[in-house]
Design a protein around this motif. Structure first.
Motif, PDB file in Angstrom:
ATOM      1  N   GLY A 100       3.205  -0.818  -0.060  1.00  8.04           N
ATOM      2  CA  GLY A 100       4.353  -0.251   0.649  1.00  8.04           C
ATOM      3  C   GLY A 100       4.281   1.237   0.903  1.00  8.04           C
ATOM      4  O   GLY A 100       4.486   1.699   2.029  1.00  8.04           O
ATOM      5  N   SER A 101       3.986   2.012  -0.158  1.00 11.17           N
ATOM      6  CA  SER A 101       4.028   3.469  -0.025  1.00 11.17           C
ATOM      7  C   SER A 101       2.802   4.038   0.667  1.00 11.17           C
ATOM      8  O   SER A 101       2.863   5.135   1.222  1.00 11.17           O
ATOM      9  N   LEU A 102       1.692   3.324   0.617  1.00 18.38           N
ATOM     10  CA  LEU A 102       0.472   3.824   1.234  1.00 18.38           C
ATOM     11  C   LEU A 102       0.169   3.110   2.547  1.00 18.38           C
ATOM     12  O   LEU A 102       0.322   3.685   3.620  1.00 18.38           O
ATOM     13  N   ALA A 103      -0.244   1.844   2.476  1.00 18.59           N
ATOM     14  CA  ALA A 103      -0.689   1.162   3.697  1.00 18.59           C
ATOM     15  C   ALA A 103       0.447   0.977   4.704  1.00 18.59           C
ATOM     16  O   ALA A 103       0.330   1.351   5.878  1.00 18.59           O
ATOM     17  N   MET A 104       1.565   0.397   4.261  1.00 18.82           N
ATOM     18  CA  MET A 104       2.668   0.162   5.179  1.00 18.82           C
ATOM     19  C   MET A 104       3.288   1.469   5.651  1.00 18.82           C
ATOM     20  O   MET A 104       3.681   1.604   6.813  1.00 18.82           O
ATOM     21  N   ALA A 106       1.809   4.310   6.100  1.00 18.82           N
ATOM     22  CA  ALA A 106       0.958   4.936   7.121  1.00 18.82           C
ATOM     23  C   ALA A 106       1.213   4.323   8.492  1.00 18.82           C
ATOM     24  O   ALA A 106       1.322   5.038   9.499  1.00 18.82           O
ATOM     25  N   ILE A 107       1.312   3.007   8.539  1.00 13.53           N
ATOM     26  CA  ILE A 107       1.567   2.332   9.814  1.00 13.53           C
ATOM     27  C   ILE A 107       2.972   2.653  10.313  1.00 13.53           C
ATOM     28  O   ILE A 107       3.188   2.929  11.499  1.00 13.53           O
ATOM     29  N   SER A 108       3.943   2.638   9.404  1.00 18.97           N
ATOM     30  CA  SER A 108       5.326   2.902   9.790  1.00 18.97           C
ATOM     31  C   SER A 108       5.514   4.324  10.307  1.00 18.97           C
ATOM     32  O   SER A 108       6.201   4.557  11.303  1.00 18.97           O
ATOM     33  N   CYS A 241       1.713  10.067   2.967  1.00 20.83           N
ATOM     34  CA  CYS A 241       1.729   8.761   2.296  1.00 20.83           C
ATOM     35  C   CYS A 241       1.555   8.914   0.789  1.00 20.83           C
ATOM     36  O   CYS A 241       2.208   8.223   0.000  1.00 20.83           O
ATOM     37  N   LEU A 242       0.663   9.828   0.383  1.00 19.52           N
ATOM     38  CA  LEU A 242       0.463  10.070  -1.043  1.00 19.52           C
ATOM     39  C   LEU A 242       1.755  10.516  -1.712  1.00 19.52           C
ATOM     40  O   LEU A 242       2.047  10.129  -2.852  1.00 19.52           O
ATOM     41  N   TYR A 365      -4.737   9.076 -10.598  1.00 18.89           N
ATOM     42  CA  TYR A 365      -4.620   8.828  -9.161  1.00 18.89           C
ATOM     43  C   TYR A 365      -3.380   9.477  -8.560  1.00 18.89           C
ATOM     44  O   TYR A 365      -2.448   9.837  -9.250  1.00 18.89           O
ATOM     45  N   GLU A 366      -3.425   9.659  -7.252  1.00 20.97           N
ATOM     46  CA  GLU A 366      -2.398  10.379  -6.481  1.00 20.97           C
ATOM     47  C   GLU A 366      -2.197  11.801  -6.991  1.00 20.97           C
ATOM     48  O   GLU A 366      -1.099  12.353  -6.962  1.00 20.97           O
TER      49      GLU A 366
END
Length: 387
Positions: A100-104, A106-108, A241-242, A365-366
């Motif tokens: 949700g927070s990264l892939a989606m 980015a697209i959103s 996104c990060l 990470y992040e």
């Protein structure tokens, strides 16, 4: 009146009825589906892929995004869900974050209407899985020096390079790949069945064992021009996104800490030594008090950060405050909880050491502690200490 052992400062008083209802729903999901199974998943290094559609049906995937089947929940509601999921296991919360927070996200944020229509509804439902390829074998904290390149080829692009520590990549249907171009860093929407895309799970992990992280190789991956995320050029895209993922982490870490504290408190109340429960010993009480102090403070940090995000006042350096503080404190809480459990604390029967091991990954990470400290240092002094 609040139970001082579970919510010393009555933080629940600061939550809305809707927020409490959501927390109850996610907590029940964790109790029913994660807690009974997490020990075997962790020991056998298995990610429970059958949970993905269940989390989709609960509205947990891209829950803070709007439209295209996403939940449109508030930042605080998303944070509360992250806290409850990580009380079960960091690996499960990490899945929700990557999806949700990264892939989606980015697209959103940056995708075309066609890309949004093609991917977001299925991802929100858990029917499609996404991953986010930024980190590389030689470019972790310094993504500006990534080596992955995308070159124009006629009306399309050709990608070559490598990514590392990419969550979900081996089970993903789509990857958001960030690559250097002559125009600057661009994001590409890459179906994972594209020729030349290969994701290999990283094995022999001591942390995040109920999760999937992968190496990705990109060998002459050919994409149409429509694969480019049109809405952004440069590191502003992946960093945006990060920050979404970092925000979820500062809530989630407190969920792991809270679970470790409850395990230690229950054990100390039942375990008898020298004719009385160890919860009656001064040193044990000191440890429990220190845990409560940091969990309650960290939860207030998370809640205030979420309230700022919901009204559009949140700055990136404030997210760094929460990520740095809450993860660092959560690790110490989990380690201290393990000491109360004595030798039994090194077994999977109890959660604190599992949480502590997972949080070593979350800490990295992040953005590492060092990166977030320097982000805060720049904000405080006005002087950047890194390029």
């Amino acid at each position: 009146m609040t139970d001082l052992a579970t919510d010393y400062l009555d933080i629940d008083f600061l939550l809305t009825e809707q927020e409490i209802d959501l927390r109850s729903q996610v907590r029940q999901f964790v109790d029913d589906r994660i807690r009974p199974n997490i020990n075997s998943w962790y020991e056998e290094a298995v990610f429970p892929q059958d949970l993905v559609k269940e989390m989709g049906s609960l509205g947990l995937l891209g829950m803070h995004l709007k439209g295209y089947g996403c939940g449109g929940r508030t930042a605080v509601e998303y944070g509360i869900a992250a806290m409850e999921l990580e009380a079960g296991d960091s690996g499960i919360r990490t899945f929700v974050s990557v999806q949700g927070s990264l892939a989606m996200s980015a697209i959103s944020k940056f995708g075309s209407e066609e890309q949004k229509q093609q991917w977001l509804p299925g991802m929100a439902a858990g029917e499609l899985i996404g991953c986010f390829g930024l980190t590389e074998p030689t470019a972790g904290s310094d993504p500006a020096n990534m080596l992955t390149r995308a070159e124009r080829n006629g009306s399309g692009w050709v990608l070559n390079g490598a990514k590392r520590w990419i969550g979900l990549a081996s089970i993903a249907d789509v990857a958001i790949i960030w690559a250097g171009t002559d125009e600057g860093i661009r994001g590409f929407v890459v179906p994972t069945d594209t020729e030349g895309f290969l994701a290999t799970p990283i094995s022999e992990k001591l942390s995040m064992r109920a999760s999937i992280q992968c190496d990705i190789t990109l060998d002459d991956v050919r994409l149409p021009d429509s694969a480019v995320l049109p809405g952004v050029v440069g590191l502003r895209g992946p960093f945006s996104c990060l920050n979404e993922a970092r925000y979820g982490i500062l809530w989630g870490a407190m969920g792991a800490a809270r679970d470790a504290y409850h395990a230690a408190l229950a054990y100390a109340s039942d375990r008898t030594q020298f004719g009385k429960p160890i919860a009656s010993f001064q040193l044990t009480q000191q440890k429990l008090v220190d845990m409560v102090l940091e969990i309650q403070k960290g939860t207030l940090v998370a809640l205030q950060t979420g309230r700022l995000k919901d009204v559009g006042r949140l700055r990136p350096e404030q997210i760094s405050f929460g990520k740095l503080n809450n993860v660092r404190q959560a690790i110490e809480i989990c380690r201290s909880a393990r000491t109360i459990l004595g030798g039994n604390g090194i077994t999977l029967e109890y959660s604190p050491l599992r949480h502590a091991n997972n949080l070593e990954s979350v800490r990295t990470y992040e953005g590492t502690d060092e990166i977030h400290a320097l982000i805060m240092g720049r904000a405080i002094t006005g002087i950047p200490s890194f390029s």
